[in-house]
Structures are given as C-alpha cells and as structure tokens.
Write an enzyme that holds these catalytic residues in place. Structure first.
Site, PDB file in Angstrom:
ATOM      1  N   LYS A   1     117.562  12.487 -14.642  1.00 25.42           N
ATOM      2  CA  LYS A   1     118.380  12.007 -13.540  1.00 25.42           C
ATOM      3  C   LYS A   1     119.211  10.807 -13.982  1.00 25.42           C
ATOM      4  O   LYS A   1     118.752   9.975 -14.760  1.00 25.42           O
ATOM      5  CB  LYS A   1     117.486  11.612 -12.360  1.00 25.42           C
ATOM      6  CG  LYS A   1     116.875  12.796 -11.629  1.00 25.42           C
ATOM      7  CD  LYS A   1     116.130  12.336 -10.393  1.00 25.42           C
ATOM      8  CE  LYS A   1     115.620  13.520  -9.577  1.00 25.42           C
ATOM      9  NZ  LYS A   1     114.911  13.076  -8.359  1.00 25.42           N
TER      10      LYS A   1
ATOM     11  N   TYR B 110     100.161   9.684  -8.005  1.00 26.14           N
ATOM     12  CA  TYR B 110      99.203  10.487  -8.766  1.00 26.14           C
ATOM     13  C   TYR B 110      97.863   9.784  -8.926  1.00 26.14           C
ATOM     14  O   TYR B 110      96.851  10.429  -9.180  1.00 26.14           O
ATOM     15  CB  TYR B 110      99.790  10.846 -10.133  1.00 26.14           C
ATOM     16  CG  TYR B 110     101.016  11.708 -10.013  1.00 26.14           C
ATOM     17  CD1 TYR B 110     100.923  13.023  -9.589  1.00 26.14           C
ATOM     18  CD2 TYR B 110     102.278  11.202 -10.302  1.00 26.14           C
ATOM     19  CE1 TYR B 110     102.050  13.816  -9.452  1.00 26.14           C
ATOM     20  CE2 TYR B 110     103.409  11.985 -10.167  1.00 26.14           C
ATOM     21  CZ  TYR B 110     103.287  13.293  -9.739  1.00 26.14           C
ATOM     22  OH  TYR B 110     104.401  14.071  -9.598  1.00 26.14           O
TER      23      TYR B 110
ATOM     24  N   ARG C 169     111.244  18.129 -15.317  1.00 24.52           N
ATOM     25  CA  ARG C 169     111.730  18.810 -14.117  1.00 24.52           C
ATOM     26  C   ARG C 169     112.340  20.154 -14.514  1.00 24.52           C
ATOM     27  O   ARG C 169     112.799  20.337 -15.645  1.00 24.52           O
ATOM     28  CB  ARG C 169     112.787  17.960 -13.410  1.00 24.52           C
ATOM     29  CG  ARG C 169     112.321  16.557 -13.025  1.00 24.52           C
ATOM     30  CD  ARG C 169     113.477  15.742 -12.471  1.00 24.52           C
ATOM     31  NE  ARG C 169     113.076  14.396 -12.073  1.00 24.52           N
ATOM     32  CZ  ARG C 169     113.104  13.333 -12.865  1.00 24.52           C
ATOM     33  NH1 ARG C 169     113.522  13.456 -14.130  1.00 24.52           N
ATOM     34  NH2 ARG C 169     112.723  12.146 -12.429  1.00 24.52           N
TER      35      ARG C 169
ATOM     36  N   ARG D  10     104.624  19.959 -13.059  1.00 18.95           N
ATOM     37  CA  ARG D  10     104.914  18.538 -13.298  1.00 18.95           C
ATOM     38  C   ARG D  10     103.807  17.677 -12.678  1.00 18.95           C
ATOM     39  O   ARG D  10     103.337  16.716 -13.288  1.00 18.95           O
ATOM     40  CB  ARG D  10     106.281  18.198 -12.707  1.00 18.95           C
ATOM     41  CG  ARG D  10     106.726  16.744 -12.859  1.00 18.95           C
ATOM     42  CD  ARG D  10     108.190  16.654 -12.417  1.00 18.95           C
ATOM     43  NE  ARG D  10     108.653  15.299 -12.176  1.00 18.95           N
ATOM     44  CZ  ARG D  10     109.141  14.489 -13.117  1.00 18.95           C
ATOM     45  NH1 ARG D  10     109.180  14.894 -14.381  1.00 18.95           N
ATOM     46  NH2 ARG D  10     109.568  13.285 -12.811  1.00 18.95           N
TER      47      ARG D  10
ATOM     48  N   HIS E  57     107.706  22.783 -10.068  1.00 21.61           N
ATOM     49  CA  HIS E  57     107.441  21.351  -9.921  1.00 21.61           C
ATOM     50  C   HIS E  57     105.941  21.070  -9.849  1.00 21.61           C
ATOM     51  O   HIS E  57     105.496  19.962 -10.166  1.00 21.61           O
ATOM     52  CB  HIS E  57     108.135  20.820  -8.668  1.00 21.61           C
ATOM     53  CG  HIS E  57     108.514  19.375  -8.758  1.00 21.61           C
ATOM     54  ND1 HIS E  57     109.522  18.916  -9.584  1.00 21.61           N
ATOM     55  CD2 HIS E  57     107.998  18.269  -8.147  1.00 21.61           C
ATOM     56  CE1 HIS E  57     109.627  17.605  -9.464  1.00 21.61           C
ATOM     57  NE2 HIS E  57     108.700  17.188  -8.604  1.00 21.61           N
TER      58      HIS E  57
ATOM     59  N   HIS F 131     110.375   8.408 -14.468  1.00 20.01           N
ATOM     60  CA  HIS F 131     110.475   7.670 -13.204  1.00 20.01           C
ATOM     61  C   HIS F 131     111.041   6.278 -13.461  1.00 20.01           C
ATOM     62  O   HIS F 131     110.593   5.575 -14.378  1.00 20.01           O
ATOM     63  CB  HIS F 131     109.101   7.521 -12.551  1.00 20.01           C
ATOM     64  CG  HIS F 131     108.586   8.789 -11.937  1.00 20.01           C
ATOM     65  ND1 HIS F 131     107.261   9.002 -11.633  1.00 20.01           N
ATOM     66  CD2 HIS F 131     109.235   9.934 -11.574  1.00 20.01           C
ATOM     67  CE1 HIS F 131     107.109  10.192 -11.105  1.00 20.01           C
ATOM     68  NE2 HIS F 131     108.284  10.783 -11.060  1.00 20.01           N
TER      69      HIS F 131
END
Length: 309
Positions: free
Chosen positions: A176, A285, A152, A253, A250, A276
C-alpha cells in the site's frame, strides 16, 4: 449524476492521489467512487448547481445517516468519511473551499471483530489439495506463498518473476502507498514456486501470443492472474477441504500473523512483515493469540477447570 463543480474537483483530486500521493489503483478507485456517491447525494437534494463549498457539516452527517439506513457496514461508512476528509483537504489546499465540512465529523464506532484464522491442521489440509497440473502447481504456489509471507492478495497478483530470489528465499513486494518491502519465503513455498516455474508457468504462458513475460502468476489463458481469480480458486479449495465458510485469501494473511505470534515472534517483526504502518493494526493478532493461550491453559493445566458435580 453529479454537479459540474464536483466533477472538476474530483478530476483534480484523482490526479493528486495518483501523482503526489502515489496511491494504489484500488485506493484511487475506491475514493473516486466514494466521492461520486456523496456528490450524487448532494446533487439529488440540492440540485446541479451545488458546489463542494456549499456543503456544511450537517450534510455530511445526513449522508452518513442515509448510508446507515441503507444498511452500509460501519467500516465502509468510515472509509467514505475518510475519503471526504481527504477530498476536502485537497480542495482547501487548492483554495477551492474555505473549510472542510468533514473535519469534525466522527464516524460510527466499528465493532472489534477478531479475524478468522485456521488451525495448523486445517492449513495442512488446505495446502495438500492442489494436484500436479499446470493450474494445480500454480495454485499450490499461491497458497504456500500467501501463508509463508502474509502478503495481501493484491500484492500477490502484482508480483513479477524478477521480484523473486528463490536462492535467498525472499520476494520484493510493492504494498500500500507503493511502499516496497522484502518478505521471506519458507522452504515449502520456495519448493512450490520452483515446481510452478519449471512445470506449470511455461504451459500456461504458451496459451497466449505473445506470451506474458513478467507476471509471476498466470491465469488459464496465459495472462496475469487477478485478485478475483485467486479468490475463486480459494473458494474451490476451501470447499474441497470441507472447511467452514468465510475463508478468503486474506484469511491466510491472518493465519500467518497469528501462527507467528503463537510461536514467539516479536510483534514489531510481524508488523514489518505484514507491511503495517501502525503497530496498533498488528496488535489485533495479540488478542487472538491470547485467546488461544487461554484455551491451551484450560486444556493443559490440571487445576484450570472447575470440578463437576
């Protein structure tokens, strides 16, 4: 304006997010803003004496309806609802309220929009534009790193020099929830980073006194580059490459994940590389890859297309 009871509750909630949850600064700022907006909504309609415990489910639904009338995106509405649920869970734990008015409220169903991604040729065109100046070397390293690792933009600008191991071709990234992961770097990204560290970063660092010693990516004044700065540079190169709009950092990504899957990467490997938590987040995806496979099939198979006439 917001009432005193909401102010006190929000103050404790922010400390909880920062201390116990180790939430990122972006998450803390977003959730604080969401709760402040809800508290102001209640203040304007119920007065300054309204407390979090006075709010019922009807008010939460009315808040979402108000957001919808203002044209708020469904994704933003769902985030605000998630913030309210989290806020009231905290207040329940602290004994400040008896129940959560947001617990049983469902948010609007989000449209499943496939993320935009670029073809291999478009990626090559974009990566070839930066020139051999200090800023150009930095920008080439940024683009190569984003595409090579799928990180990110917030993770990119948070990188320090010590997070790199260019001999082993990897970087340590803080994602995150302050979860750390290792991401590999391809040969092109490693070469771009080596060039930037040797010939670009020293020149940028010399523009600031005292020089920045930790941050990997520096701005034109020698300080740490921001996510906004990366987005502005991305817009510049997208325009130079004459690509269609709607492309952001992004997007690289998305390109990373899509191109990996198209070339046979395992979905769980891509999940790990992207950071994730849930596999369902990565599965979007696969829809892109399947769409691309159908295109290839239609173009390549001799009996795939209907005959004309």
């Amino acid at each position: 304006m917001i009432g005193r009871a909401f102010q006190e509750g929000l103050k404790g909630y922010v400390l909880y997010l920062e201390g116990e949850k180790n939430a990122s600064p972006c998450t803390v700022a977003a959730y604080r803003k969401d709760i402040e907006q809800f508290a102001a909504f209640i203040y304007e309609r119920c007065g300054p004496e309204a407390e979090p415990g006075d709010v019922d489910t009807w008010w939460v639904r009315r808040f979402l309806g108000w957001l919808n009338q203002k044209g708020q995106a469904k994704s933003s509405m769902n985030r605000k609802l998630a913030a309210l649920r989290s806020f009231y869970r905290f207040l329940l734990r602290e004994g400040k309220v008896d129940k959560s008015p947001a617990a049983l409220v469902t948010g609007p169903r989000r449209e499943k929009l496939l993320p935009r991604f670029l073809s291999y040729a478009e990626i090559e065109k974009l990566l070839a534009i930066p020139v051999d100046t200090p800023l150009g070397l930095r920008d080439r390293a940024i683009l190569e790193t984003l595409y090579a690792s799928g990180i990110r933009v917030s993770e990119l600008v948070g990188l320090n020099i010590e997070n790199l191991d260019l001999t082993a071709c990897y970087a340590r990234v803080l994602g995150k929830g302050r979860r750390e992961r290792i991401v590999p770097l391809g040969s092109h990204a490693v070469k771009a980073l080596e060039d930037y560290l040797a010939r670009g970063r020293p020149s940028l660092a010399a523009r600031r006194r005292p020089p920045e010693t930790q941050a990997l990516y520096l701005n034109h004044q020698g300080g740490r580059l921001t996510a906004r700065g990366v987005r502005e540079r991305m817009e510049h190169y997208v325009a130079r490459a004459a690509l269609n709009g709607g492309i952001s950092p992004h997007t690289l990504r998305h390109c990373f994940a899509t191109h990996m899957l198209e070339r046979g990467a395992d979905l769980r490997v891509v999940q790990e590389l992207l950071g994730h938590v849930n596999l369902s987040t990565t599965q979007i995806y696969t829809h892109i890859s399947q769409a691309r496979l159908r295109e290839i099939y239609q173009e390549a198979h001799p009996r795939a297309r209907r005959s004309e006439g």
